[in-house]
Write an enzyme that holds these catalytic residues in place. Structure first.
Site, PDB file in Angstrom:
ATOM      1  N   LYS A  76      -0.595  30.241  19.679  1.00 53.61           N
ATOM      2  CA  LYS A  76      -1.505  31.364  19.953  1.00 53.61           C
ATOM      3  C   LYS A  76      -1.177  32.502  18.996  1.00 53.61           C
ATOM      4  CE  LYS A  76      -3.202  34.328  23.728  1.00 53.61           C
ATOM      5  NZ  LYS A  76      -3.109  34.667  25.172  1.00 53.61           N
ATOM      6  N   SER A 151      -7.430  34.637  28.038  1.00 53.59           N
ATOM      7  CA  SER A 151      -7.471  34.965  26.621  1.00 53.59           C
ATOM      8  C   SER A 151      -6.978  33.835  25.706  1.00 53.59           C
ATOM      9  CB  SER A 151      -6.616  36.209  26.364  1.00 53.59           C
ATOM     10  OG  SER A 151      -5.252  35.916  26.623  1.00 53.59           O
ATOM     11  N   SER A 175      -4.459  34.069  31.805  1.00 51.44           N
ATOM     12  CA  SER A 175      -4.872  33.630  30.467  1.00 51.44           C
ATOM     13  C   SER A 175      -4.410  32.266  29.974  1.00 51.44           C
ATOM     14  CB  SER A 175      -4.464  34.683  29.437  1.00 51.44           C
ATOM     15  OG  SER A 175      -5.406  35.712  29.433  1.00 51.44           O
TER      16      SER A 175
HETATM   17  N1  GLN Z   1      -8.479  38.229  32.001  1.00 50.48           N
HETATM   18  C1  GLN Z   1      -7.401  39.123  32.246  1.00 50.48           C
HETATM   19  C2  GLN Z   1      -7.563  40.358  31.394  1.00 50.48           C
HETATM   20  O1  GLN Z   1      -8.500  40.471  30.729  1.00 50.48           O
HETATM   21  C3  GLN Z   1      -6.097  38.454  32.001  1.00 50.48           C
HETATM   22  C4  GLN Z   1      -5.806  38.264  30.571  1.00 50.48           C
HETATM   23  C5  GLN Z   1      -4.454  37.655  30.336  1.00 50.48           C
HETATM   24  O2  GLN Z   1      -3.894  36.988  31.203  1.00 50.48           O
HETATM   25  N2  GLN Z   1      -3.890  37.912  29.154  1.00 50.48           N
HETATM   26  O3  GLN Z   1      -6.734  41.207  31.381  1.00 50.48           O
END
Ligand code: GLN
Length: 485
Positions: A76, A151, A175
């Site tokens: 990532k 994400s 995410s």
């Molecule tokens: N969807 C959540 C956010 O937008 C979690 C994102 C994540 O876990 N990095 O913050």
């Protein structure tokens, strides 16, 4: 080869049936052919990957191979990797070539794994659909009209399309688990503190946790064994001995007490998801598990609590990038302030700016007690719910995401709807508990559904056992999207 398990790849490499260079070339070729369609990678660097593969072949020849030596892994783009462009999905870092390796990258390098490329992601990991990336949206291999989740959507899409045998992700509120569910793959977010955050670009430091994304629980166990371990450079890294996460994979599940949080089965989940979850639970009953109803009364507050705490931490973390970009050129304090303003206006996308605004607000004088402190208190109550519920069960299950993958554009203008994607995953994040998603079938439009497994602290080996036993009697995790062959 492109569909082989990590264990199979490892055997093939050890028996010299294939070399790491050949394997790496095969995946680079797949990326070359298919990435234009999925946009799963931000950066591919053939020279760097092949140099690592050559080195891996030498380690194997010398008889010093570890299980993942020579195997290409997608990283990532939140993990700093020496000499690699590391963007975190942001324009702010679009020219940042990292001078050092993150703790996680270092661990993969130490065992001679190959970095096959940096995967696309929501900007600074803020999002649930990968639409906030400066590098354009990622597409779901099961249906290119659909989002892959976020994400870690690039990693999920890459594994689902078999552009890499496995990948890393990070999870702050969901995410790893939500994109794994939406792309029909497996993913685990370990107990907070098990995986080093050193060199993993911070979003919300008290929640961020790295973890693997792969085709099966067995593959996750091998990846996790590489990724976990104490790192003195991360102040919240846990001082624990490393574990063999494959050790319990074959244990039978008879007598396992699966807790079903009644709040997660009440409402909110769409019919198709509910149907797949019920079928998966039936499979677990057949495997000898017993179902226990448990309650997490405060979990309904996890999204509001998360959206006070995560932006608060993010706004403090992100302000540093302004400094990195412009600080050294400032001639005066006012000059610096102007530069900061300009930097934010140009460098961050809309969602990141929204988070900075929320974060600054809840931390500001007069609102700090009302929002930030109150959210911290509710976070404690959410955690206590889990502690109490785990007195009645060994593990918990529910849906990972309330719906299957939605269409690109469907929720991008409605932040609240987007935030609700993590309704089932964020409570475990706030509690620091390990959470996992495994594919359990298909819902509307033939898009994948994931089962959310929540374990007690440090019960990763048990969670992987529970997922693996299911994968021995089902084949959802082996299904391939059309066109991926
Ligand atoms: N969807 C959540 C956010 O937008 C979690 C994102 C994540 O876990 N990095 O913050």
């Amino acid at each position: 080869m492109f569909n082989a398990s990590l264990k199979q790849l490892s055997t093939q490499l050890a028996e010299r049936k294939i070399s790491s260079v050949e394997l790496t070339k095969e995946f680079l070729q797949r990326i070359k052919t298919l990435n234009a369609e999925y946009n799963a990678f931000i950066t591919v660097n053939e020279a760097l990957s092949l140099a690592q593969a050559q080195n891996a072949d030498q380690i194997i020849a010398a008889g010093q191979a570890n299980k993942l030596t020579g195997i290409p892994i997608a990283q990532k783009d939140i993990f700093c990797a020496k000499d690699w462009l590391t963007t975190c999905g942001s324009k702010m870092l679009s020219n940042f070539v990292s001078p050092y390796d993150a703790g996680v990258i270092e661990r993969f390098n130490q065992i001679g794994a190959v970095n096959i490329g940096k995967t696309n992601m929501d900007e600074f990991a803020m999002g649930s659909s990968n639409e906030t990336s400066f590098y354009g949206p990622v597409r779901n291999p099961w249906d290119v009209a659909a989002v892959p989740g976020g994400s870690s959507g690039g990693s999920a899409s890459a594994v689902a399309a078999r552009l890499a045998p496995a990948a890393t992700g990070t999870d702050t509120g969901g995410s790893i688990r939500q994109p794994a569910a939406l792309c029909g793959i497996s993913g685990i977010k370990p107990t907070y503190g098990l995986v080093s955050r050193y060199g993993m670009i911070a979003f919300a430091s008290s929640l961020d946790q790295g973890g693997p994304m792969a085709k099966s629980a067995e593959d996750l166990a091998l990846m996790l064994g590489v990724m976990t371990g104490f790192d003195a450079r991360d102040s919240t890294s846990l001082q624990r001995d490393s574990e063999d996460y494959t050790r319990d994979l074959e244990k039978p599940l008879s007598g396992l007490r699966i807790g079903l949080p009644k709040e997660y089965f009440a409402k909110g989940m769409s019919k198709d998801v509910e149907c797949a979850v019920e079928q998966a639970l039936d499979e677990y009953r057949k495997l000898g598990a017993e179902m226990v109803e448990v309650s997490l009364p405060n979990s309904q507050l996890s999204i509001p609590v998360y959206y006070v705490l995560a932006p608060a931490e993010a706004s403090s973390n992100l302000s540093r990038f302004d400094g990195v970009r412009y600080g050294h050129r400032a001639k005066s304090y006012d000059d610096l302030n102007d530069m900061y303003r300009k930097s934010r206006a140009e460098g961050f996308g809309a969602e990141v700016k929204r988070r900075i605004l929320i974060g600054t607000y809840v931390l500001s004088h007069g609102y700090y007690d009302a929002y930030y402190i109150k959210a911290q208190k509710v976070r404690r109550l959410i955690t206590q719910d889990f502690v109490d519920a785990f007195k009645q069960c060994d593990i918990m299950m529910g849906p990972t995401s309330p719906t299957v993958a939605f269409n690109i554009g469907e929720k991008s203008s409605d932040p609240i709807q987007m935030y609700l994607s993590d309704i089932y995953t964020s409570a475990a994040s706030l509690a620091g508990l390990p959470g996992m998603s495994v594919p359990i079938g298909f819902g509307d439009k033939n898009r994948p559904v994931g089962l959310h497994i929540i374990g007690n602290y440090f019960k990763e080996a048990q969670m992987l056992n529970v997922a693996h036993q299911y994968q021995l009697v089902t084949d959802w995790h082996q299904r391939l999207p059309t066109g991926i062959d």
